[in-house]
Design an enzyme around this catalytic site. Structure first.
Site, PDB file in Angstrom:
ATOM      1  N   ASP A  86       0.822  -1.206   0.000  1.00 29.50           N
ATOM      2  CA  ASP A  86       0.000   0.000   0.000  1.00 29.50           C
ATOM      3  C   ASP A  86       0.860   1.262   0.000  1.00 29.50           C
ATOM      4  O   ASP A  86       0.496   2.280  -0.598  1.00 29.50           O
ATOM      5  CB  ASP A  86      -0.896  -0.022   1.253  1.00 29.50           C
ATOM      6  CG  ASP A  86      -2.075   0.924   1.154  1.00 29.50           C
ATOM      7  OD1 ASP A  86      -2.267   1.537   0.094  1.00 29.50           O
ATOM      8  OD2 ASP A  86      -2.804   1.048   2.154  1.00 29.50           O
ATOM      9  N   CYS A 126      -2.493  10.036   1.154  1.00 27.10           N
ATOM     10  CA  CYS A 126      -3.657  10.256   0.308  1.00 27.10           C
ATOM     11  C   CYS A 126      -3.188  10.952  -0.969  1.00 27.10           C
ATOM     12  O   CYS A 126      -2.643  12.055  -0.907  1.00 27.10           O
ATOM     13  CB  CYS A 126      -4.653  11.134   1.068  1.00 27.10           C
ATOM     14  SG  CYS A 126      -6.028  11.675   0.053  1.00 27.10           S
TER      15      CYS A 126
END
Lengths: 303, 303
Positions: free
Chosen positions: B17, B242
């Site tokens: 991730d 993000c």
């Protein structure tokens, strides 16, 4: 767990704890603008300045002007201006400007108190007694510094905190604030210390001043809420970093606190958008790395 | 409240991730070095790569090499390598490399699933069924994306999460991971959703993947712990920000998680100092803003 109060008090400390860490003098007008914006955002209790000697902290040289202006301007409003005072002289100066509630700091750790204020705990308590006896109308919040950990002692024994609070109560304090001065508290510890203080002194109003240095600011807040605390001190933008670790967070950011509590259905009276506008004002006028999260995160209209 | 398990599992997702958000290709040797350091630090479960099409995420073009190397090197060890797979082809490739547990993502929100994977939830479930039926030896973790909030839907109704889990269970998943994809969950919501899932599906292992975008990563962890969750996904250094908000935090940092849990007396098996050494390796080799707190905070020997 997971029962929360419907409302908590968020006490803003940015104009004191935040500003005092800024090297370049912030013009008094800018300070007053930020204070005004915070009040307009819904802040109802705020440390607006510190009556320390200007040689110690030049940033606070305008303490009297700030305090007098704020006290005059908001005397009709449902707003309580606070000031930090290090001694009786400071307390008298604050009182003269209209301040009726002050924060007075004593460290649970003797070594930290000596390093921070150059006094033993007992000497600090003697000064506290002179403040409360000479200014009986002045409410005094006892900020228990290093309540959770100390750079010298390491983990601080609960007994040191309890004995300090007891001594403070004997000298007329009106509120206790447990301060995680170096940001090492963990949620289990916060919960347990709060419970111990509540058990020992069930009638004293209790606040928490939690740092986000290690990312636990809001986790510790949650633990405090779960233990029944309803007053938390925060700083807009997270102003007030650790002077020993550049880039590390200091105070928990007001906007992060307000966002979490609002999302949980806990009212603070502070408008998040207006609070974020203050963060922008701080960014526009003050050279500081802001460590608050909400100022960087996406906003979603529907969330 | 404030009863905690003595041990929890911290599942590292940085090499999947975290890395997939890095634009510049990270040399395979660097990836393997970081993975090796994480395992040496005590990580026992880790998403080591993602078997997506290299055109979609060029950073993951070396998935087969990473997975094969890790599976061969640590097959004797008490270590479980995970890989993300988007479809049956990816699952077969992962299996061929020695992977025996994969993460498969479906969003609770239909709109988000379409935007993220270009499939309806039903289409994703059909693909899931083909994976579990064609590869019966492969364990599948269902990552429920947008479990707490969605950029399109706003707040996600618990019913959408529960119906997706039920559909996943019918198709043979072995674990459920509730993912706060955009970092908007709050502790009350985490606690309530976890309880709802536990009540509906008491026997399925449940993990949480919580972001720190709004400073609530560890607060939400605390709520998860209080609700009984004992598995949390984190990323070393907080890698995996993000993409829509530069500077904003994404994943909760492994070192922040380990530090909090250790301070609370909850064992993770991960050595904090070794974990911080991995953060330094990441800093040395990867161009990324690291949002973890512990890498910036002072260390105290006695705390």
């Amino acid at each position: 767990m997971m029962e929360f109060p419907s409302r908590v008090e968020v006490v803003e400390v940015g104009p004191r704890d935040g500003f005092q860490n800024i090297k370049t003098f912030i013009p008094t007008a800018v300070k007053l603008q930020i204070i005004a914006q915070l009040i307009a955002a819904g802040v109802r209790k705020m440390e607006v300045t510190s009556f320390v000697h200007p040689k110690a902290i030049p940033q606070m040289a305008d303490a009297a002007e700030i305090a007098s202006t704020v006290c005059a301007k908001y005397q009709e409003a449902d707003f309580v201006p606070l000031a930090l005072v290090p001694n009786l002289v400071g307390a008298k100066n604050a009182y003269r400007c209209g301040i009726r509630e002050v924060a007075y700091v004593i460290s649970a750790s003797e070594k930290h108190n000596l390093a921070n204020i150059n006094r033993t705990r007992d000497q600090s308590l003697v000064e506290l007694a002179s403040i409360t006896s000479e200014l009986p109308d002045l409410k005094v919040r006892l900020d228990v510094a290093t309540a959770f950990g100390c750079p010298f002692l390491g983990r601080v024994d609960d007994g040191l905190v309890l004995s300090l609070i007891e001594a403070g109560l004997q000298r007329g304090i009106s509120t206790v604030v447990l301060c995680d001065t170096i940001g090492v508290a963990n949620p289990k510890q916060v919960y347990n210390l709060v419970r111990a203080v509540q058990n020992a002194f069930p009638n004293i109003p209790l606040g928490l001043h939690l740092h986000d240095t290690r990312g636990m600011g809001l986790a510790n807040t949650l633990a405090g809420l779960a233990a029944g605390v309803t007053s938390f001190e925060t700083s807009v933008g997270g102003l007030g970093g650790c002077p020993f670790a550049p880039g590390a967070a200091g105070n928990t950011a007001t906007e992060d606190m307000v966002n979490m509590l609002q999302a949980m259905g806990v009212a603070t009276g502070i408008d998040l958008d207006k609070c974020l506008a203050v963060v922008q004002t701080v960014r526009d006028h003050i050279q500081a790395e802001l460590t608050g999260h909400m100022g960087k995160a996406c906003r979603y209209d529907n969330l």
